[in-house]
Every structure is written in C-alpha cells, then in structure tokens.
Design an enzyme around this catalytic site. Structure first.
Site, PDB file in Angstrom:
ATOM      1  N   ASN A   1       0.567  -0.903  -0.152  1.00 45.47           N
ATOM      2  CA  ASN A   1       0.036  -0.125  -0.039  1.00 45.47           C
ATOM      3  C   ASN A   1       0.817   1.391   0.032  1.00 45.47           C
ATOM      4  O   ASN A   1       1.999   1.104  -0.151  1.00 45.47           O
ATOM      5  CB  ASN A   1      -1.293   0.350   0.991  1.00 45.47           C
TER       6      ASN A   1
ATOM      7  N   GLU B   1       3.345   1.388   2.485  1.00 50.07           N
ATOM      8  CA  GLU B   1       4.248   0.612   2.692  1.00 50.07           C
ATOM      9  C   GLU B   1       5.176   0.366   1.145  1.00 50.07           C
ATOM     10  O   GLU B   1       6.575   0.141   1.150  1.00 50.07           O
ATOM     11  CB  GLU B   1       3.844  -0.937   2.219  1.00 50.07           C
TER      12      GLU B   1
ATOM     13  N   ASP C   1      -6.295  -8.007   0.626  1.00 45.96           N
ATOM     14  CA  ASP C   1      -6.303  -9.140   0.780  1.00 45.96           C
ATOM     15  C   ASP C   1      -7.223  -9.267  -1.001  1.00 45.96           C
ATOM     16  O   ASP C   1      -6.905 -10.373  -1.870  1.00 45.96           O
ATOM     17  CB  ASP C   1      -6.992  -9.851   1.775  1.00 45.96           C
TER      18      ASP C   1
END
Length: 325
Positions: free
Chosen positions: A202, A205, A274
């Site tokens: 993301n 990150e 996910d």
C-alpha cells in the site's frame, strides 16, 4: 472489463493457487452501547451476536475460493478453539489446509463494533518465533504443492511464518517449476526478497520499501518510489494500492498506468488488500495483462470495502455488477 468478465471468471475457475503466510481468525462482536460503566469511564456494550471469518493469509485464500478457483493454504493453525473454528470455515469453502510446524496459539483478532463503528480491537497471538516455518520442512511439504499450482502467493502480516530462508526456498522451488510468485509485503520486518513476479504494497508500505519518508504537503513521489523498489528488489510487476487514489501500476521500475478507485461507498477497508491481491494473481495466472488484471482487482476490492467487516468477494457479485441495468 465487463465485456471480458465472463470468459475471465471461467478461466479463473480452472486456476489452482497456493497461499503461504500468516493465517488468522477474525472475530466480530456486534452490539450497542447506550450507557457508561459505573466502574470506569468506558461504554458498556450489550452484545447482540458474534461472527467469525478467515483473516490474514486465510482471507486471501477465502477470496480465491470465493472467485471459484482451487486453493491450498499453508499456515500455522493450533488445536485451540480458534483453530478449530478456522478449520471449519476453510473446510466449508473447500480450502485445503497444510498445517505448518509451530508452538503458538492460533492468531485471533477480535473487533468490537457498536452501531457499525469499531470500538476497539483485541489481539491474541504468540511471539513470532512460535510461528516460524523451517526452510527444510517447507521444501518437503511444499515442493509438490508448488509444482501443482498455477501461482504462489506469499501473504506477510509480520507474524513470523515468512522468514528470509522460507521466502528464498519457496522462490527457488517456484523458479525451478516455472511458477508465478506474488508477495504482499510488510516492510517493517525487512524481509529479503528479489526477482518476484508481483508485489502489492500500500502507499505507506511503498515508502518503506523505497527507503523514503513521506513529506507533509508534498505529492506522492510515484516515479522515484517505483524506480527505487525495482532497483532494490528486481520485481517484475509492482501494484501499489493508494486507497481513494486507486491503483498505481509499474513494470520494470517504470509507471505504466494509474487506475482510479472503483469503490462506490466505503464502510470498512478491512481485507480489501487481500481481495486485491487474490484477484490480481488470479487474473494474471488466467492470462490477463496487468492493466486488465488491475481493473478486475480494483472492481473486486471496490465491492469489499462496501461491506462491514472482513469479507471476500464472490464471482456472483462481480457478475451482478457487470450486468447492465
């Protein structure tokens, strides 16, 4: 994507995916709070119901199965109550669980929701060392599964199962078998990896992977981040999830496209990453090009954030969304 959705979902249903990572159980306590406790200045929650679903790497597997593909999951699940409940959920979705060695408790995240708002989260887990998966054991357990899979997903939630040695061994086995490998990283663990087919960080990150700090009031340095991540890790494809700003696609360290978000109304972002990861890998393994796979994943994630709590997307929901009204 609407024109090609039917054929793509048909190809996805024939895929076989191996997911390796931090498996957990998500527990939701639903209730209402209309008074303050006389014991402390905290709300008293009157519980209406409890629900449970697969979380972490198990939610990646759940999304894969819900989209019609075959999924095998490698992750630590104990024999405790949470583990038994998680096994039941996975079994109901025909997900094959390959239990890995470990000595900890099943990772359990309990969220208390009051009037559709999360009041708090309670985590139960063991230290990372309890979940470590020795590379030698991994080779014996996973060699045949990797050979049988169309793609391998490494789902890192920084709980301990994915180590440098395990990632290196899985990558080695996958390359030898000519398999697609994707990683959803948690950079705070400084996990070593290189030459994977796809990573899906993301926004936060991506800064960590690039070795940069976000600068207040400065625009997102997309080109520099993609260039730095590619130089450091040699990843073929990079897909950065940017929340309300959609998806940023990069191949070979160069930006290829930015796709606006498909979310219509956001209730809960839990598990959206996910869903995006599972959908991306399924579409790519089914032969879609990166841009088409990203549109597919973006649409799937847009459905999930409209739900409250961790929940997968289904092929039926995608077909309904694509049906002209």
């Amino acid at each position: 994507m609407i024109k090609t959705l039917g054929p793509l979902l048909k190809k996805i249903a024939a895929r076989r995916i191996l997911v390796i990572g931090d498996v957990m159980l998500d527990h939701y306590i639903w209730g209402d709070a209309t008074r303050i406790s006389p014991e402390a200045p905290v709300p008293v929650v009157d519980i209406a119901r409890d629900t449970w679903t697969a979380g972490g790497a198990a939610n990646v597997a759940l999304n894969i199965a819900s989209l019609g593909a075959t999924c095998t999951l490698a992750g630590f699940v104990s024999d405790d109550d949470a583990g038994q409940r998680l096994r039941q959920i996975l079994g109901e979705h025909r997900i094959t669980l390959l239990p890995t060695p470990g000595s900890g408790s099943t990772i359990l995240k309990t969220r208390v929701l009051v009037q559709r708002q999360q009041l708090c989260r309670l985590d139960r887990e063991s230290p990372p060392a309890a979940y470590q998966f020795p590379a030698k054991t991994a080779e014996a357990l996973l060699r045949e599964e990797i050979a049988a899979a169309d793609a391998i997903i490494l789902s890192d939630y920084a709980k301990g199962i994915l180590t440098d040695a395990l990632v290196a061994k899985v990558s080695q086995l996958a390359r030898a078998a000519g398999k697609f490998v994707a990683l959803d990283p948690k950079p705070k663990r400084r996990l070593k990896f290189r030459d994977l087919d796809l990573i899906t960080p993301n926004r936060r990150e991506s800064y960590e992977l690039a070795g940069l700090e976000p600068a207040p009031h400065e625009p997102y340095p997309a080109e520099e981040i993609c260039r730095r991540i590619h130089r450091a890790h040699g990843t073929r494809h990079l897909v950065i999830t940017l929340g309300e700003d959609g998806l940023l696609l990069s191949t070979g360290g160069k930006i290829t496209r930015t796709i606006p978000t498909a979310a219509r109304e956001v209730f809960d972002v839990s598990g959206a990453g996910d869903t995006a990861l599972a959908s991306l890998v399924l579409a790519l393994s089914a032969g879609a090009v990166l841009e088409d796979a990203a549109h597919f994943a973006n649409t799937a994630a847009g459905i999930v954030v409209g739900k409250l709590g961790t929940a997968p997307v289904t092929a039926a929901e995608l077909r309904t969304l694509a049906t002209p009204r």
